[in-house]
Design a protein around this motif. Structure first.
Motif, PDB file in Angstrom:
ATOM      1  N   GLY A 188      57.340 156.897 -25.552  1.00 58.20           N
ATOM      2  CA  GLY A 188      57.314 157.119 -26.989  1.00 58.20           C
ATOM      3  C   GLY A 188      57.463 155.816 -27.730  1.00 58.20           C
ATOM      4  N   ASP A 189      56.964 155.780 -28.974  1.00 56.99           N
ATOM      5  CA  ASP A 189      57.041 154.595 -29.817  1.00 56.99           C
ATOM      6  C   ASP A 189      56.379 153.406 -29.095  1.00 56.99           C
ATOM      7  OD1 ASP A 189      58.521 156.103 -31.728  1.00 56.99           O
ATOM      8  OD2 ASP A 189      60.329 155.763 -30.565  1.00 56.99           O
ATOM      9  N   ILE A 190      57.157 152.350 -28.754  1.00 58.75           N
ATOM     10  CA  ILE A 190      56.572 151.165 -28.124  1.00 58.75           C
ATOM     11  C   ILE A 190      56.586 151.240 -26.603  1.00 58.75           C
ATOM     12  CG2 ILE A 190      57.258 149.745 -30.083  1.00 58.75           C
ATOM     13  CD1 ILE A 190      59.377 148.465 -28.187  1.00 58.75           C
ATOM     14  N   TRP A 191      57.024 152.370 -26.035  1.00 63.70           N
ATOM     15  CA  TRP A 191      57.100 152.527 -24.583  1.00 63.70           C
ATOM     16  C   TRP A 191      56.041 153.520 -24.136  1.00 63.70           C
ATOM     17  CZ3 TRP A 191      59.930 148.682 -23.113  1.00 63.70           C
ATOM     18  CH2 TRP A 191      60.966 148.237 -23.942  1.00 63.70           C
ATOM     19  N   TYR A 192      55.444 153.241 -22.962  1.00 64.37           N
ATOM     20  CA  TYR A 192      54.241 153.953 -22.554  1.00 64.37           C
ATOM     21  C   TYR A 192      54.467 154.771 -21.287  1.00 64.37           C
ATOM     22  CZ  TYR A 192      52.511 150.118 -25.499  1.00 64.37           C
ATOM     23  OH  TYR A 192      52.330 149.198 -26.491  1.00 64.37           O
ATOM     24  N   THR A 193      53.476 155.614 -20.978  1.00 66.34           N
ATOM     25  CA  THR A 193      53.533 156.506 -19.821  1.00 66.34           C
ATOM     26  C   THR A 193      53.851 155.744 -18.540  1.00 66.34           C
ATOM     27  OG1 THR A 193      51.937 158.022 -20.807  1.00 66.34           O
ATOM     28  CG2 THR A 193      52.186 158.096 -18.408  1.00 66.34           C
ATOM     29  N   ALA A 194      54.856 156.210 -17.818  1.00 65.04           N
ATOM     30  CA  ALA A 194      55.191 155.618 -16.519  1.00 65.04           C
ATOM     31  C   ALA A 194      54.086 155.940 -15.515  1.00 65.04           C
ATOM     32  CB  ALA A 194      56.524 156.157 -16.030  1.00 65.04           C
ATOM     33  N   GLN A 195      53.732 154.939 -14.697  1.00 67.55           N
ATOM     34  CA  GLN A 195      52.683 155.114 -13.708  1.00 67.55           C
ATOM     35  C   GLN A 195      53.159 154.667 -12.337  1.00 67.55           C
ATOM     36  OE1 GLN A 195      48.804 153.602 -15.614  1.00 67.55           O
ATOM     37  NE2 GLN A 195      50.437 153.198 -17.078  1.00 67.55           N
ATOM     38  N   SER A 196      52.471 155.159 -11.318  1.00 65.06           N
ATOM     39  CA  SER A 196      52.922 154.915  -9.954  1.00 65.06           C
ATOM     40  C   SER A 196      51.734 154.761  -9.018  1.00 65.06           C
ATOM     41  CB  SER A 196      53.799 156.078  -9.465  1.00 65.06           C
ATOM     42  OG  SER A 196      54.877 156.317 -10.339  1.00 65.06           O
ATOM     43  N   GLY A 197      52.027 154.179  -7.846  1.00 61.54           N
ATOM     44  CA  GLY A 197      51.040 154.131  -6.786  1.00 61.54           C
ATOM     45  C   GLY A 197      49.983 153.064  -6.987  1.00 61.54           C
ATOM     46  N   ILE A 198      48.846 153.269  -6.331  1.00 64.02           N
ATOM     47  CA  ILE A 198      47.733 152.321  -6.399  1.00 64.02           C
ATOM     48  C   ILE A 198      47.170 152.324  -7.814  1.00 64.02           C
ATOM     49  CG2 ILE A 198      45.417 151.812  -5.555  1.00 64.02           C
ATOM     50  CD1 ILE A 198      46.198 153.288  -2.938  1.00 64.02           C
ATOM     51  N   TRP A 199      47.087 151.133  -8.424  1.00 65.88           N
ATOM     52  CA  TRP A 199      46.463 151.071  -9.755  1.00 65.88           C
ATOM     53  C   TRP A 199      45.515 149.881  -9.907  1.00 65.88           C
ATOM     54  CZ3 TRP A 199      47.489 147.151 -13.396  1.00 65.88           C
ATOM     55  CH2 TRP A 199      48.590 146.322 -13.118  1.00 65.88           C
ATOM     56  N   GLN A 200      45.245 149.183  -8.801  1.00 67.29           N
ATOM     57  CA  GLN A 200      44.186 148.183  -8.788  1.00 67.29           C
ATOM     58  C   GLN A 200      43.399 148.333  -7.485  1.00 67.29           C
ATOM     59  OE1 GLN A 200      43.107 146.470 -11.156  1.00 67.29           O
ATOM     60  NE2 GLN A 200      44.765 146.138 -12.629  1.00 67.29           N
ATOM     61  N   THR A 201      42.343 147.578  -7.358  1.00 70.63           N
ATOM     62  CA  THR A 201      41.374 147.744  -6.275  1.00 70.63           C
ATOM     63  C   THR A 201      41.999 147.610  -4.883  1.00 70.63           C
ATOM     64  OG1 THR A 201      39.478 147.063  -7.597  1.00 70.63           O
ATOM     65  CG2 THR A 201      39.336 146.653  -5.242  1.00 70.63           C
ATOM     66  N   VAL A 202      41.513 148.447  -3.961  1.00 71.18           N
ATOM     67  CA  VAL A 202      41.836 148.353  -2.533  1.00 71.18           C
ATOM     68  C   VAL A 202      40.555 147.921  -1.813  1.00 71.18           C
ATOM     69  CG1 VAL A 202      42.776 149.541  -0.520  1.00 71.18           C
ATOM     70  CG2 VAL A 202      43.464 150.267  -2.831  1.00 71.18           C
ATOM     71  N   TRP A 203      40.694 146.950  -0.881  1.00 73.51           N
ATOM     72  CA  TRP A 203      39.476 146.434  -0.251  1.00 73.51           C
ATOM     73  C   TRP A 203      39.772 145.841   1.117  1.00 73.51           C
ATOM     74  CZ3 TRP A 203      38.625 140.785  -0.546  1.00 73.51           C
ATOM     75  CH2 TRP A 203      39.640 140.100  -1.235  1.00 73.51           C
ATOM     76  N   LEU A 204      38.723 145.797   1.928  1.00 67.23           N
ATOM     77  CA  LEU A 204      38.776 145.208   3.268  1.00 67.23           C
ATOM     78  C   LEU A 204      38.062 143.863   3.258  1.00 67.23           C
ATOM     79  CD1 LEU A 204      37.777 148.358   5.344  1.00 67.23           C
ATOM     80  CD2 LEU A 204      40.067 147.346   5.250  1.00 67.23           C
TER      81      LEU A 204
END
Length: 602
Positions: A188-204
């Motif tokens: 709320g206000d200046i604070w945003y939805t908490a997120q978890s886990g992979i959130w950028q690219t996965v690659w080999l």
């Protein structure tokens, strides 16, 4: 004079968090193909022979075990998630939050590439917060820290022609003290939805057994040389560097590594200088044994120097440049922390440029490496924030006191146990985690010429020992200036006297340090307008809200003009809040879905 009426209007009001309306960006439709963000994730350290693993993975939620997780703990995989989006992001297809007492499990298979004696690295660009990884049932690594990339060598776990990856993630969010940025379970206000886990690219990535692990480059026009320091894996051998200008060989050298370290200085006569007006990049080729890496560099200097009148200024290539900056949270209505596409990253940078800004302050987030690559090639200056952590932030110390009493900005030491606790940094484990993440961020991003300032602490959020942190960052990277404390609780260190001013007439303040630093208005503005149909919530928040777009345009332009006028009074630059709306915050120049530019909409 403090504007009390504006302060009272901007004070956050208790309210129930409403369900956010789904807002698609112009790039959301591309995600239906199931192969998001398929470009090379590391343009500055690129090999051939990579395989992007973004796309649909199996997913499950389970209880958090008492000790370390075991692969036998995983529950039934009963859903799908679109990697690299967190389960909390609409684009993930999950729409569920990971609770602090839960585990988040991922699974997918892939075809094993031809190795012929080479090694296979599994890269994660970012996983929030702690994870354990198995390949074919064998544990291959663990990691903690939600914003920096890491990799596991999975070669010894490979059998047959295909392999299975399983990843288990835990995330305390703001119930813990780890660096987490602006994420909050009760957003709320200046604070945003908490997120978890992979959130950028996965690659080999396939690499030779003897390969280049990392490289640090300093293209210094003052001494006319490209300085290269590299670390290698495997037996010592010949390490080569080629510097090219549009395909034309400019310089080359070869040295023998010693204990896995190579150091090369390539003289370059009259190099072309990088600047926002001419973001000139040189190509760099690196080789070690059978390994070959493509990179690039730019010749430029940054620092704080005195102008002809003796005023400290931000200087690029020893010339004063007035910084016209905009605050960028890096949040998206469909992907939250994760941009929906590479084109979306470019869109925000180019939008900032069209609005008249020459600098972006990347706020309390480490962005994907491709974002910095685009800033490098497009000529956008970057101030890079460190990600904050700590216990629950005291509203009195981080907001109310500094808002009401400007004298507190320079009279609150941060190196005593009592004051560390007041600033939510009393936990020793938290301080170590922040320090490790800070130094890791500097090492990870140091080769990007667009980054021209490190910002260590913001508004007292988890602040501690800023003078010691400044000294440590300076030792790791002596080539860039440092904004040690952005907003308030200045400790007379760093290269800037850095002030946030949302509720007072804009002015240049006297630096309390013995040796004057450059004055910067590092946040101001925050003027808000809720665009119906393009806002995630009916609620809105800003430091002043306007009834229509015409009023907003007039007010924003007046604020920018007032900030611009400070240059003649000794200010070296400003940062306007902010580039885009984010959830309840409607103080962006762009809407949260990036479909409307509020300053140009007719």
């Amino acid at each position: 004079m403090l504007d009390i009426q504006r302060v009272l209007k901007a004070k956050p009001k208790p309210h129930e968090r409403a369900e956010a309306v789904r807002l698609d960006t112009p790039w959301t439709a591309e995600l239906a193909e199931g192969t998001p963000l398929c470009e090379h994730p590391r343009p500055q350290f690129a090999r051939s022979g990579i395989d992007i693993l973004n796309g649909w993975w199996d997913v499950a939620f389970g209880p958090k075990p008492e000790g370390s997780p075991s692969i036998d703990d995983h529950p039934t995989f009963d859903g799908k998630i679109l990697v690299p989006f967190s389960p909390e992001a609409p684009a993930s297809g999950v729409g569920r939050r990971l609770e602090p007492n839960e585990t988040l499990w991922y699974r997918r298979t892939f075809d094993i590439p031809e190795l012929a004696g080479k090694r296979l690295l599994l890269h994660f660009e970012a996983v929030d917060h702690a994870c354990t990884c198995w390949c074919n049932g064998k544990q291959v690594g663990t990691h903690e820290g939600g914003y920096l990339p890491f990799a596991f060598d999975i070669t010894d776990a490979l059998v047959g022609v295909s392999a299975e990856i399983v990843l288990c993630v835990t995330d305390p969010s703001d119930t813990g003290t780890q660096p987490r940025g602006k994420q909050k379970l009760q957003a709320g206000d200046i604070w945003y939805t908490a997120q978890s886990g992979i959130w950028q690219t996965v690659w080999l990535e396939v690499v030779p057994a003897a390969h280049i692990e990392n490289v640090r480059m300093d293209a210094n026009p003052d001494d006319g040389a490209l300085h290269v320091r590299a670390r290698t894996a495997g037996p010592d051998g010949d390490f080569y560097v080629w510097l090219l200008d549009g395909g034309r060989l400019v310089a080359e050298a070869c040295v023998q590594t010693e204990n896995g370290v190579a150091a090369i200085d390539l003289p370059v006569e009259r190099p072309c200088l990088w600047s926002p007006d001419d973001p000139y990049l040189y190509s760099v080729q690196l080789a070690f044994g059978d390994d070959s890496v493509r990179s690039y560099c730019a010749f430029r200097t940054v620092g704080v120097e005195r102008d002809a009148a003796g005023t400290p200024r931000f200087c690029l290539n020893h010339n004063p440049v007035f910084l016209r900056g905009v605050l960028d949270q890096g949040y998206w209505s469909d992907g939250l922390l994760t941009a929906p596409s590479d084109a979306a990253l470019i869109h925000d940078i180019e939008s900032a440029r069209r609005l008249g800004f020459n600098m972006i302050r990347k706020h309390i987030k480490v962005e994907s490496d491709r974002w910095y690559w685009h800033c490098d090639r497009l000529g956008m200056l970057v101030w890079q924030d460190m990600v904050n952590g700590g216990t629950d932030y005291s509203s009195w110390h981080t907001s109310y006191k500094p808002t009401l009493f400007s004298w507190s900005w320079t009279r609150f030491p941060d190196d005593t146990p009592k004051h560390r606790s007041a600033l939510s940094a009393g936990d020793a484990a938290m301080r170590k985690a922040w320090t490790d993440a800070c130094m890791g961020t500097v090492r990870h991003l140091a080769n990007h010429p667009s980054i021209v300032t490190w910002v260590l602490f913001n508004e007292g959020w988890g602040q501690f020992d800023a003078a010691a942190a400044t000294k440590a960052v300076r030792a790791e990277d002596p080539t860039r200036p440092i904004d040690a404390t952005s907003g308030w609780y200045d400790q007379r260190c760093g290269d800037y006297f850095s002030i946030h001013n949302y509720f007072r007439p804009l002015e240049v303040l006297r630096d309390p340090a013995a040796t004057p630093r450059a004055f910067v208005l590092s946040e101001f503005g925050g003027l808000a307008y809720h665009v119906d149909g393009h806002s995630a919530l009916e609620l809105d928040y800003g430091y002043e809200t306007y009834a229509n777009l015409d009023e907003l345009k007039t007010a924003v332009r007046a604020q920018l003009a007032a900030a611009e006028a400070l240059e003649s009074k000794g200010c070296c630059g400003y940062v306007y809040t902010q580039l885009s709306d984010v959830e309840e915050e409607t103080n962006g120049l762009l809407t949260f879905d990036r479909k409307i530019n509020k300053l140009v909409k007719e």
